[in-house]
Design an enzyme around this catalytic site. Structure first.
Site, PDB file in Angstrom:
ATOM      1  N   ASP A   1     -56.971 -51.478  67.560  1.00 50.12           N
ATOM      2  CA  ASP A   1     -57.197 -52.767  66.798  1.00 50.12           C
ATOM      3  C   ASP A   1     -57.757 -52.659  65.559  1.00 50.12           C
ATOM      4  O   ASP A   1     -58.602 -53.026  65.050  1.00 50.12           O
ATOM      5  CB  ASP A   1     -58.126 -53.634  67.820  1.00 50.12           C
ATOM      6  CG  ASP A   1     -58.100 -54.961  67.413  1.00 50.12           C
ATOM      7  OD1 ASP A   1     -57.266 -55.342  66.533  1.00 50.12           O
ATOM      8  OD2 ASP A   1     -58.779 -55.821  67.650  1.00 50.12           O
TER       9      ASP A   1
ATOM     10  N   SER B   1     -64.422 -61.185  63.960  1.00 52.17           N
ATOM     11  CA  SER B   1     -63.320 -60.174  64.028  1.00 52.17           C
ATOM     12  C   SER B   1     -62.975 -59.622  62.652  1.00 52.17           C
ATOM     13  O   SER B   1     -62.802 -60.217  61.834  1.00 52.17           O
ATOM     14  CB  SER B   1     -62.337 -60.796  64.914  1.00 52.17           C
ATOM     15  OG  SER B   1     -62.406 -60.581  66.192  1.00 52.17           O
TER      16      SER B   1
HETATM   17  N1  ARG Z   1     -62.032 -61.855  68.710  1.00 47.42           N
HETATM   18  C1  ARG Z   1     -63.047 -62.389  68.181  1.00 47.42           C
HETATM   19  C2  ARG Z   1     -62.483 -62.780  66.714  1.00 47.42           C
HETATM   20  O1  ARG Z   1     -61.271 -63.124  66.437  1.00 47.42           O
HETATM   21  C3  ARG Z   1     -64.234 -61.351  68.020  1.00 47.42           C
HETATM   22  C4  ARG Z   1     -64.847 -61.289  69.244  1.00 47.42           C
HETATM   23  C5  ARG Z   1     -66.104 -60.572  69.390  1.00 47.42           C
HETATM   24  N2  ARG Z   1     -67.016 -60.837  70.419  1.00 47.42           N
HETATM   25  C6  ARG Z   1     -68.012 -60.348  70.815  1.00 47.42           C
HETATM   26  N3  ARG Z   1     -68.472 -60.660  71.840  1.00 47.42           N
HETATM   27  N4  ARG Z   1     -68.513 -59.469  70.054  1.00 47.42           N
HETATM   28  O2  ARG Z   1     -63.472 -63.333  66.010  1.00 47.42           O
END
Ligand code: ARG
Length: 262
Positions: free
Chosen positions: A120, A219
């Site tokens: 990713d 993210s």
């Molecule tokens: N996928 C999420 C985003 O697009 C980030 C998730 C991270 N989650 C976590 N519990 N560390 O922002």
């Protein structure tokens, strides 16, 4: 799958509590000039400068972020946001200091798989070079020491403060220890959010206590150990839950591929 949960176009900006990112403190892009916001005003609105992901300046013209930031979770397709930009030097996204730099091209790791969250990572190329002193160095290919369980890491972002849609306008950071591969594999062996793959991922957080984590909107942002970019905020089940540490892209697994783009 708790992936790129599309941020609502109009985000509320409630009073910022002391706790942040989840469980962290306020931070400044003056101290961390490599911390950038990945944004699109046309899609996400103006109140937070269009921010929807984080990123890290790793060379004057290149930003490392998460591949999933460039995908639409519902269609599984790569999204082309015509006004995609990177915001440099703006701690408070409600303000206008710093610079909104257009993104001229994007590279996604060829092995990225949305269904498994593996590999990713993405690289954005900026239209204008930034100050070389603002760059954060990346971990070396194959490095293992920074990922040793218990190592202190810090994650940065403008994401949800509590896991309930509380989006701040100001940058936050929180320190999270690295979690052992075996622990994380047990935590995420076949959950609704995905499975842990120790080749391409690493976990960090307070594994049994919870309370500190990245969250939606973080993210793509940096996980930093000893002044080096070692991870990218990728996924997790909920935010800051005990037994569900944050999952990060393990940059040492793909550092050479990323360097090939710089
Ligand atoms: N996928 C999420 C985003 O697009 C980030 C998730 C991270 N989650 C976590 N519990 N560390 O922002």
């Amino acid at each position: 799958m708790v992936l790129f949960a599309a941020l609502p176009a109009a985000l509320a900006t409630p009073a910022t509590p002391a706790a942040a990112i989840v469980g962290g403190v306020r931070a400044s892009t003056t101290d961390h000039p490599w911390m950038v916001a990945v944004a699109s005003r046309s899609v996400y609105g103006d109140s937070r400068s269009g921010q929807f992901c984080g990123g890290t300046l790793v060379s004057p013209t290149k930003v490392v972020t998460a591949a999933h930031c460039l995908y639409d979770e519902t269609t599984g397709e790569r999204v082309n946001r015509p006004d995609l930009d990177v915001i440099v030097g703006r701690t408070d996204l409600a303000g206008s200091v710093g610079q909104e730099v257009p993104v001229v091209s994007t590279w996604v790791d060829p092995d990225y798989a949305m269904s498994t969250n593996e590999w990713d990572v993405a690289v954005l190329t900026l239209a204008e070079p930034q100050d070389p002193s603002s760059v954060l160095p990346m971990v070396a290919q194959g490095a293992t020491a920074p990922y040793a369980a218990g190592t202190a890491a810090t994650v940065f972002g403008w994401g949800d403060l509590r896991g309930n849609g509380t989006y701040p306008t100001t940058l936050h950071q929180v320190q999270v220890p690295m979690v052992a591969d075996s622990t994380c594999a047990a935590d995420y062996h076949s959950g609704p959010s995905g499975s842990y793959d120790g080749r391409t991922m690493v976990c960090a957080g307070l594994q049994s206590l919870g309370g500190r984590d990245a969250c939606q909107g973080d993210s793509g942002g940096p996980l930093v150990v000893a002044g080096r970019l070692v991870g990218v905020v990728s996924w997790g089940e909920g935010c800051a839950e005990p037994g569900h540490p944050g999952v990060y892209t393990r940059l040492a697994a793909m550092a050479d591929a990323v360097r090939g783009q710089l």
